[in-house]
Design an enzyme around this catalytic site. Structure first.
Site, mmCIF file in Angstrom:
data_model
loop_
_atom_site.group_PDB
_atom_site.id
_atom_site.type_symbol
_atom_site.label_atom_id
_atom_site.label_comp_id
_atom_site.label_asym_id
_atom_site.label_seq_id
_atom_site.Cartn_x
_atom_site.Cartn_y
_atom_site.Cartn_z
ATOM 1 N N GLY A 8 0.861 -1.191 0.000
ATOM 2 C CA GLY A 8 0.000 0.000 0.000
ATOM 3 C C GLY A 8 0.892 1.233 0.000
ATOM 4 O O GLY A 8 0.568 2.260 0.596
ATOM 5 N N GLY A 11 -0.217 4.948 -0.982
ATOM 6 C CA GLY A 11 -1.299 5.598 -0.247
ATOM 7 C C GLY A 11 -0.803 6.719 0.658
ATOM 8 O O GLY A 11 0.395 7.029 0.706
ATOM 9 N N GLN A 12 -1.751 7.298 1.378
ATOM 10 C CA GLN A 12 -1.447 8.472 2.202
ATOM 11 C C GLN A 12 -0.343 8.192 3.228
ATOM 12 O O GLN A 12 0.565 8.991 3.405
ATOM 13 C CB GLN A 12 -2.731 8.933 2.929
ATOM 14 C CG GLN A 12 -2.585 10.283 3.598
ATOM 15 C CD GLN A 12 -3.668 10.551 4.641
ATOM 16 O OE1 GLN A 12 -4.492 9.689 4.950
ATOM 17 N NE2 GLN A 12 -3.668 11.747 5.193
ATOM 18 N N ASP A 34 2.400 -2.009 -4.267
ATOM 19 C CA ASP A 34 1.056 -1.445 -4.345
ATOM 20 C C ASP A 34 0.347 -2.104 -5.525
ATOM 21 O O ASP A 34 0.987 -2.665 -6.414
ATOM 22 C CB ASP A 34 1.109 0.073 -4.536
ATOM 23 C CG ASP A 34 -0.174 0.743 -4.066
ATOM 24 O OD1 ASP A 34 -0.177 1.289 -2.951
ATOM 25 O OD2 ASP A 34 -1.177 0.710 -4.801
ATOM 26 N N ILE A 35 -0.969 -2.010 -5.527
ATOM 27 C CA ILE A 35 -1.740 -2.631 -6.613
ATOM 28 C C ILE A 35 -1.561 -1.861 -7.927
ATOM 29 O O ILE A 35 -1.768 -2.407 -9.011
ATOM 30 C CB ILE A 35 -3.225 -2.750 -6.206
ATOM 31 C CG1 ILE A 35 -3.933 -3.775 -7.085
ATOM 32 C CG2 ILE A 35 -3.920 -1.391 -6.242
ATOM 33 C CD1 ILE A 35 -5.220 -4.300 -6.496
ATOM 34 N N ILE A 53 -2.803 -7.618 -2.693
ATOM 35 C CA ILE A 53 -2.623 -8.321 -1.421
ATOM 36 C C ILE A 53 -3.460 -9.607 -1.338
ATOM 37 O O ILE A 53 -3.187 -10.500 -0.542
ATOM 38 C CB ILE A 53 -2.901 -7.364 -0.232
ATOM 39 C CG1 ILE A 53 -2.666 -8.026 1.117
ATOM 40 C CG2 ILE A 53 -4.281 -6.775 -0.268
ATOM 41 C CD1 ILE A 53 -1.277 -8.467 1.348
ATOM 42 N N TYR A 142 -15.866 -0.587 7.357
ATOM 43 C CA TYR A 142 -14.456 -0.361 7.687
ATOM 44 C C TYR A 142 -14.202 -0.650 9.177
ATOM 45 O O TYR A 142 -13.264 -1.368 9.536
ATOM 46 C CB TYR A 142 -14.129 1.094 7.348
ATOM 47 C CG TYR A 142 -12.730 1.543 7.668
ATOM 48 C CD1 TYR A 142 -11.629 1.017 7.006
ATOM 49 C CD2 TYR A 142 -12.510 2.536 8.631
ATOM 50 C CE1 TYR A 142 -10.347 1.467 7.293
ATOM 51 C CE2 TYR A 142 -11.230 2.988 8.909
ATOM 52 C CZ TYR A 142 -10.156 2.445 8.248
ATOM 53 O OH TYR A 142 -8.896 2.902 8.537
ATOM 54 N N LYS A 146 -11.876 -3.498 10.908
ATOM 55 C CA LYS A 146 -10.745 -3.160 11.787
ATOM 56 C C LYS A 146 -10.919 -3.818 13.159
ATOM 57 O O LYS A 146 -9.962 -4.312 13.747
ATOM 58 C CB LYS A 146 -10.609 -1.636 11.926
ATOM 59 C CG LYS A 146 -10.096 -0.950 10.667
ATOM 60 C CD LYS A 146 -8.679 -1.396 10.319
ATOM 61 C CE LYS A 146 -8.150 -0.766 9.065
ATOM 62 N NZ LYS A 146 -6.868 -1.327 8.622
HETATM 63 N N1 SER Z 1 -9.200 8.308 8.487
HETATM 64 C C1 SER Z 1 -9.966 7.116 8.473
HETATM 65 C C2 SER Z 1 -11.265 7.318 7.783
HETATM 66 O O1 SER Z 1 -11.773 8.411 7.838
HETATM 67 C C3 SER Z 1 -10.222 6.656 9.867
HETATM 68 O O2 SER Z 1 -9.292 5.705 10.203
HETATM 69 O O3 SER Z 1 -11.773 6.404 7.224
#
Ligand code: SER
Length: 316
Positions: A8, A11-12, A34-35, A53, A142, A146
């Site tokens: 990844g 990414g940010q 990364d993909i 992944i 999400y 997690k």
């Molecule tokens: N920054 C993330 C989101 O907004 C939270 O972990 O999805």
């Protein structure tokens, strides 16, 4: 000791973590994956491989070919975008984690970093000084992924001795890459809007306060927890991590001190409901006690970094 693999890496977090690891350990010790078929980082000195992944075979091959001992698994689908891609988000966020945990269980990898999030909390978790251990009732795809991931990390540690370390990141503020489809993205968009248009229409209501951290602090937290003595870690799932908290009105007022003409309006959408289910202020005393976590960037310092960074080099 083998090399470190950042999955990844476009990414940010991935872009800046890869840079930092290359500085700390030498560019030839880091592999970025990364993909995407090409790395979208200019002048990267790190070797890059394309990897989905979910492709366990290719993952295994990369780990063996490059003699990888440490994996940073950052590939994930964030909160807002995951609501529109339920099955794919679950597969990416959970099957991806299993692929790495299993390779560690089979002793092909020695250490893993896997990020969790404030999204593990839900409407009945305490909003203020949210404790490390409390009721978790996430309401997003999400957050559910997690929360489950955290349970699996602890399970693999206790049952198989897998050394996996994790942080519940708050919203992360940065300017080098566009944010990746999260709820906290408004706090990045607002800077670009202020600089480029003098106006921002916020999808989060003005009074909804969320925990946030500046990218440099988030990266340092990541490298610090990975370097910490495992014996000092009392949390085997994921550590609460905090720096500052603010709401859209508060950050807008700070931005107005630099751009007095800046205007903000509010059009809350489904992301505001996600934000409302998350904590406002997190208690991260376990991180501070166990491995010495301390944030450095307060709101004023972050605002200067963001404004100067976007003006000089930030994505447009
Ligand atoms: N920054 C993330 C989101 O907004 C939270 O972990 O999805």
């Amino acid at each position: 000791m083998g090399k470190k693999l950042v999955i990844g890496s476009s990414g940010q977090i991935g872009v800046e973590l890869t840079e930092q690891l290359a500085k700390d350990f030498g560019a030839n010790q880091i592999i970025a994956a990364d993909i995407k078929s090409v790395l979208n980082v200019k002048n990267s000195v790190v070797e890059y491989v394309t990897l989905d992944i979910l492709d366990k075979e290719k993952l295994f091959k990369i780990i063996k070919e490059h003699n990888i001992s440490e994996v940073y698994l950052l590939a994930a689908m964030l909160s807002a975008i995951a609501e529109k891609n339920i099955q794919l988000a679950w597969d990416l966020n959970i099957k991806g984690l299993f692929n790495i945990l299993d390779l560690a269980k089979e002793k092909h990898i020695e250490k893993i970093f896997w990020p969790s999030s404030i999204a593990v909390f839900g409407p009945t978790s305490p909003k203020l000084n949210t404790p490390q251990s409390t009721l978790l009732d996430p309401t997003t795809v999400y957050g559910i992924s997690k929360m489950s991931g955290e349970r699996w990390c602890e399970y693999y540690f206790l049952k198989f001795g897998v050394d996996v370390r994790s942080l519940r990141y708050p919203g992360i503020l940065s300017y080098k890459t566009p944010p990746g489809g999260g709820t906290t993205d408004y706090a990045i968009e607002i800077f670009h809007a202020a600089i480029n248009h003098g106006f921002y229409d916020s999808f989060i209501a003005k009074e909804v306060k969320l925990p946030m951290v500046y990218i440099e602090d988030a990266i340092r937290a990541t490298t610090e927890i990975m370097q910490a003595d495992r014996n000092n870690l009392s949390i085997n799932s994921s550590y609460n991590l905090a720096a500052i908290s603010f709401n859209p009105e508060e950050i807008a007022n700070e931005i107005k001190l630099i751009f007095p003409e800046f205007k903000i309006s509010y059009s809350p959408d489904f992301r505001n409901n996600i934000a409302l289910s998350w904590p406002s202020i997190i208690d991260d005393s376990f991180a501070r006690k166990d491995w010495g976590w301390k944030h450095d960037f307060d709101l004023k310092k972050i605002i200067l970094e963001m404004v100067n960074g976007i003006k000089n080099s930030g994505f447009n």
